[in-house]
Design a protein around this motif. Structure first.
Motif, PDB file in Angstrom:
ATOM      1  N   THR A  56       0.821  -1.217   0.000  1.00 46.27           N
ATOM      2  CA  THR A  56       0.000   0.000   0.000  1.00 46.27           C
ATOM      3  C   THR A  56       0.853   1.265   0.000  1.00 46.27           C
ATOM      4  O   THR A  56       0.589   2.214  -0.749  1.00 46.27           O
ATOM      5  CB  THR A  56      -0.936   0.015   1.217  1.00 46.27           C
ATOM      6  OG1 THR A  56      -1.763  -1.147   1.188  1.00 46.27           O
ATOM      7  CG2 THR A  56      -1.813   1.256   1.219  1.00 46.27           C
ATOM      8  N   ALA A  57       1.907   1.276   0.812  1.00 46.85           N
ATOM      9  CA  ALA A  57       2.751   2.465   0.895  1.00 46.85           C
ATOM     10  C   ALA A  57       3.444   2.745  -0.439  1.00 46.85           C
ATOM     11  O   ALA A  57       3.525   3.891  -0.889  1.00 46.85           O
ATOM     12  CB  ALA A  57       3.780   2.301   2.003  1.00 46.85           C
ATOM     13  N   SER A  58       3.930   1.686  -1.076  1.00 49.12           N
ATOM     14  CA  SER A  58       4.623   1.866  -2.354  1.00 49.12           C
ATOM     15  C   SER A  58       3.661   2.337  -3.438  1.00 49.12           C
ATOM     16  O   SER A  58       4.016   3.164  -4.291  1.00 49.12           O
ATOM     17  CB  SER A  58       5.292   0.554  -2.782  1.00 49.12           C
ATOM     18  OG  SER A  58       6.318   0.190  -1.883  1.00 49.12           O
ATOM     19  N   ARG A  59       2.431   1.788  -3.417  1.00 44.08           N
ATOM     20  CA  ARG A  59       1.442   2.233  -4.414  1.00 44.08           C
ATOM     21  C   ARG A  59       1.182   3.733  -4.269  1.00 44.08           C
ATOM     22  O   ARG A  59       1.142   4.470  -5.264  1.00 44.08           O
ATOM     23  CB  ARG A  59       0.141   1.446  -4.263  1.00 44.08           C
ATOM     24  CG  ARG A  59       0.234   0.015  -4.739  1.00 44.08           C
ATOM     25  CD  ARG A  59      -1.144  -0.563  -5.006  1.00 44.08           C
ATOM     26  NE  ARG A  59      -1.975  -0.613  -3.811  1.00 44.08           N
ATOM     27  CZ  ARG A  59      -2.015  -1.643  -2.953  1.00 44.08           C
ATOM     28  NH1 ARG A  59      -1.267  -2.715  -3.187  1.00 44.08           N
ATOM     29  NH2 ARG A  59      -2.811  -1.625  -1.897  1.00 44.08           N
ATOM     30  N   GLY A  60       1.005   4.158  -3.047  1.00 37.19           N
ATOM     31  CA  GLY A  60       0.765   5.578  -2.825  1.00 37.19           C
ATOM     32  C   GLY A  60       1.953   6.431  -3.233  1.00 37.19           C
ATOM     33  O   GLY A  60       1.785   7.528  -3.784  1.00 37.19           O
ATOM     34  N   ARG A  61       3.164   5.908  -2.950  1.00 32.56           N
ATOM     35  CA  ARG A  61       4.374   6.656  -3.308  1.00 32.56           C
ATOM     36  C   ARG A  61       4.492   6.827  -4.817  1.00 32.56           C
ATOM     37  O   ARG A  61       4.870   7.895  -5.307  1.00 32.56           O
ATOM     38  CB  ARG A  61       5.601   5.941  -2.747  1.00 32.56           C
ATOM     39  CG  ARG A  61       6.865   6.783  -2.807  1.00 32.56           C
ATOM     40  CD  ARG A  61       7.969   6.238  -1.927  1.00 32.56           C
ATOM     41  NE  ARG A  61       8.601   5.053  -2.493  1.00 32.56           N
ATOM     42  CZ  ARG A  61       8.437   3.816  -2.041  1.00 32.56           C
ATOM     43  NH1 ARG A  61       7.627   3.608  -0.998  1.00 32.56           N
ATOM     44  NH2 ARG A  61       9.048   2.795  -2.590  1.00 32.56           N
ATOM     45  N   VAL A  62       4.133   5.775  -5.577  1.00 37.94           N
ATOM     46  CA  VAL A  62       4.182   5.873  -7.034  1.00 37.94           C
ATOM     47  C   VAL A  62       3.168   6.887  -7.537  1.00 37.94           C
ATOM     48  O   VAL A  62       3.494   7.804  -8.301  1.00 37.94           O
ATOM     49  CB  VAL A  62       3.935   4.493  -7.690  1.00 37.94           C
ATOM     50  CG1 VAL A  62       3.767   4.649  -9.204  1.00 37.94           C
ATOM     51  CG2 VAL A  62       5.076   3.547  -7.389  1.00 37.94           C
ATOM     52  N   ARG A  63       1.918   6.739  -7.090  1.00 37.85           N
ATOM     53  CA  ARG A  63       0.858   7.628  -7.600  1.00 37.85           C
ATOM     54  C   ARG A  63       1.154   9.091  -7.259  1.00 37.85           C
ATOM     55  O   ARG A  63       1.109   9.969  -8.114  1.00 37.85           O
ATOM     56  CB  ARG A  63      -0.495   7.209  -7.050  1.00 37.85           C
ATOM     57  CG  ARG A  63      -1.045   5.922  -7.653  1.00 37.85           C
ATOM     58  CD  ARG A  63      -2.524   5.779  -7.312  1.00 37.85           C
ATOM     59  NE  ARG A  63      -2.724   5.728  -5.860  1.00 37.85           N
ATOM     60  CZ  ARG A  63      -2.764   4.624  -5.135  1.00 37.85           C
ATOM     61  NH1 ARG A  63      -2.622   3.444  -5.735  1.00 37.85           N
ATOM     62  NH2 ARG A  63      -2.968   4.655  -3.823  1.00 37.85           N
ATOM     63  N   ASP A  64       1.456   9.333  -5.985  1.00 35.98           N
ATOM     64  CA  ASP A  64       1.684  10.711  -5.564  1.00 35.98           C
ATOM     65  C   ASP A  64       2.967  11.271  -6.161  1.00 35.98           C
ATOM     66  O   ASP A  64       3.020  12.433  -6.586  1.00 35.98           O
ATOM     67  CB  ASP A  64       1.749  10.794  -4.036  1.00 35.98           C
ATOM     68  CG  ASP A  64       0.426  10.423  -3.376  1.00 35.98           C
ATOM     69  OD1 ASP A  64      -0.601  10.422  -4.096  1.00 35.98           O
ATOM     70  OD2 ASP A  64       0.426  10.125  -2.172  1.00 35.98           O
ATOM     71  N   GLY A  65       3.992  10.422  -6.198  1.00 35.25           N
ATOM     72  CA  GLY A  65       5.278  10.886  -6.711  1.00 35.25           C
ATOM     73  C   GLY A  65       5.220  11.224  -8.187  1.00 35.25           C
ATOM     74  O   GLY A  65       5.751  12.263  -8.621  1.00 35.25           O
ATOM     75  N   VAL A  66       4.580  10.353  -8.974  1.00 37.89           N
ATOM     76  CA  VAL A  66       4.481  10.609 -10.411  1.00 37.89           C
ATOM     77  C   VAL A  66       3.635  11.845 -10.662  1.00 37.89           C
ATOM     78  O   VAL A  66       3.982  12.701 -11.492  1.00 37.89           O
ATOM     79  CB  VAL A  66       3.903   9.373 -11.145  1.00 37.89           C
ATOM     80  CG1 VAL A  66       3.537   9.725 -12.590  1.00 37.89           C
ATOM     81  CG2 VAL A  66       4.916   8.235 -11.132  1.00 37.89           C
TER      82      VAL A  66
END
Length: 569
Positions: free
Chosen positions: A200-210
């Motif tokens: 979950t944390a990595s998914r959020g990091r990808v979406r928000d980061g991109v």
């Protein structure tokens, strides 16, 4: 250079050629996403268009050339001689690219196409497995923004040096940048379905980061590039005249572009003359072909008939595909009579992604890979009511068999070649020249015995021949745009005024010299074969000639001539 040996080393010249080749391969593999994806390697970074990067590549190439000169490559024999010729030409191309960095277009439609390719090559296929992948993906998005920024920097640097994209091309440039901005923002976006294997944390990091990178780095880089190309001072200073002769040192740069693209030594003045000679000959042959079709009027009147001839149009993509497959079915049983070895990889046809059809005139050949082992011509099936199939036979023989597929599949399957020569398709004159020569074999094979197919092939040949005239004429400054337009209109059978305008801008503002590769390469192959036939007389073996050409992969034409003479002696 990463591997240098002194003159006192005990290794032979051939062994040193092998070391140089390996070193060059490692250098390019570390910098070229296309080579990494072909090898199934993860893409770690994207190159930019900065002067620093150009100087790095040119410096490496100069080191290779310096080392080659000490090895006396002319004294080498066998495969080492072929590789030396390959290395020398490749390094000369890279060194010239560095020398003419500021005279090479960058912010033009065909040059910018690499940004669209990154979407298909890097971002859409990206697999998210772990948190490290999430970080690597964000780094690639940042690299893409940096790449766009370096294009903007180069465009601004060129303007400061007096190099401006000509005014007639600027509307297309701005439209292309605007569309690429929207496209890149879409293709870097990672939808939820692709992220399911991440926590979950990595998914959020990808979406928000991109999302943050697109808003703060990628889109601003495109906006700055667009601002450079839209600046009132830029628009005021952009020349109305097109062609490289109008730039300081532009003629010298154009001559270097011609050598790079044609992979030969024929000067552009001779190519211009050759184009006129071929256009005259082909016009006569087309007149005879029209007579065979029962038409005795003027060519312009026949062109009107072409626009409404029922047999040249179909209604569905399936019918387009059936037409191509029918031509291939006629070819297949004839191949063993002309080729000693056939590619192991099968080949076929499939429709182009409809989303890409509006931006591509025809389609493209997709070579076989480990993941997709079938070489495929991806055809354009859009706007079929206005898409003539007059040249379908010539097109499929050029794009697939015995054209690009026979060259590129054979090259990649040849494990005796070093990686550099197996994986690079760097000599456009060979690549497009072979495909044109291979399509021309259809005359000898009887594949153009239908008069409509014959006329389509002749029309295609003349179209490539007129490019020799107008590309050189525009860029050497011996033809105005209006003169080039008049000549092209007289020697292009079915192209609209809009298509002609787009083609001329491609030659004189975007890819100077590239359009020469088709007919110039064809002429090199036909002259090489003629010389072999003259030497061998009645003993000439066309299968042996084709094998001598294809077994060595793409080579610059001087090296190819030496190879063929060696193999057929």
């Amino acid at each position: 250079m990463t591997t240098h040996t002194s003159d006192s080393d005990d290794g032979s010249a051939a062994e040193e050629i092998d070391r140089l080749t390996t070193s060059y391969w490692e250098f390019l593999l570390a910098r070229e996403p296309s080579l990494q994806t072909r090898r199934g390697l993860p893409v770690e970074s994207l190159p930019g268009m900065s002067a620093t990067e150009a100087d790095e590549r040119a410096g490496f190439a100069t080191g290779v050339l310096d080392r080659l000169r000490t090895l006396k490559p002319a004294d080498l024999t066998g495969p080492a001689a072929d590789t030396a010729g390959f290395l020398e030409a490749l390094a000369e191309q890279e060194a010239q690219a560095g020398r003419f960095h500021w005279l090479t277009p960058t912010a033009t439609p065909y040059q910018l196409f690499r940004l669209q390719q990154y979407g298909d090559m890097v971002f859409r296929p990206f697999l998210f497995e772990t948190g490290a992948d999430a970080d690597r993906y964000a780094s690639l998005v940042r690299d893409l923004a940096r790449c766009v920024a370096t294009i903007g920097d180069k465009a601004a640097g060129q303007a400061a040096r007096g190099f401006f994209v000509p005014a007639p091309a600027l509307p297309g440039v701005r439209t292309t940048i605007t569309r690429l901005r929207a496209s890149a923002a879409r293709y870097v976006g990672a939808d939820a379905e692709r992220l399911t294997r991440l926590d979950t944390a990595s998914r959020g990091r990808v979406r928000d980061g991109v999302e943050r990178l697109v808003a703060t780095e990628l889109e601003p880089a495109f906006d700055r590039l667009l601002a450079v190309m839209s600046d009132p001072d830029y628009l005021r200073r952009a020349p109305q005249d097109v062609g490289w002769a109008h730039y300081t040192d532009g003629e010298e740069a154009y001559r270097a572009f011609v050598r790079t693209y044609t992979s030969g030594d024929t000067p552009p003045e001779r190519l211009h003359e050759l184009g006129r000679e071929h256009c005259h000959e082909l016009t006569e042959r087309m007149r005879d072909a029209r007579s065979a079709l029962g038409f005795t009027g003027k060519e312009a009147e026949f062109n009107e008939r072409l626009a409404t001839e029922p047999r040249l149009y179909v209604a569905t993509p399936e019918e387009v595909e059936a037409r191509y497959r029918g031509h291939l079915d006629r070819l297949t049983p004839l191949l063993p009579r002309w080729f000693a070895i056939l590619p192991r990889a099968p080949y076929g046809v499939a429709r182009l992604d409809p989303a890409l059809e509006a931006s591509m005139t025809f389609g493209y050949y997709d070579p076989p890979t480990a993941a997709q082992p079938v070489g495929c011509y991806r055809y354009n099936a859009s706007d079929l009511a206005h898409r003539s199939l007059l040249g379908a036979a010539a097109l499929i023989y050029h794009e697939l068999a015995p054209g690009h597929h026979f060259h590129l599949a054979r090259q990649s399957e040849n494990t005796t070649l070093p990686d550099l020569r197996r994986e690079l398709a760097t000599f456009s004159g060979f690549e497009e020249g072979w495909a044109e020569y291979a399509a021309g074999l259809g005359w000898e094979m009887g594949l153009y015995d239908d008069p409509w197919d014959a006329y389509g092939r002749l029309a295609h040949e003349r179209f490539t021949a007129q490019r020799l005239v107008v590309d050189t004429g525009l860029n050497l400054g011996t033809m105005t745009m209006e003169q080039a337009r008049t000549f092209m209109r007289a020697h292009a059978a079915a192209e609209s005024d809009g298509q002609i305008a787009t083609e001329l801008l491609r030659y004189a503002t975007d890819l100077p010299g590239q359009a020469l590769t088709y007919r110039a390469g064809y002429a090199e192959f036909t002259e090489l074969r003629t010389a072999c036939e003259r030497r061998a007389g009645a003993g000439f073996d066309v299968r042996a000639f084709h094998e001598a050409v294809l077994a060595g992969g793409a080579l610059p034409f001087p090296a190819l001539s030496r190879r063929v003479a060696r193999e057929l002696r």
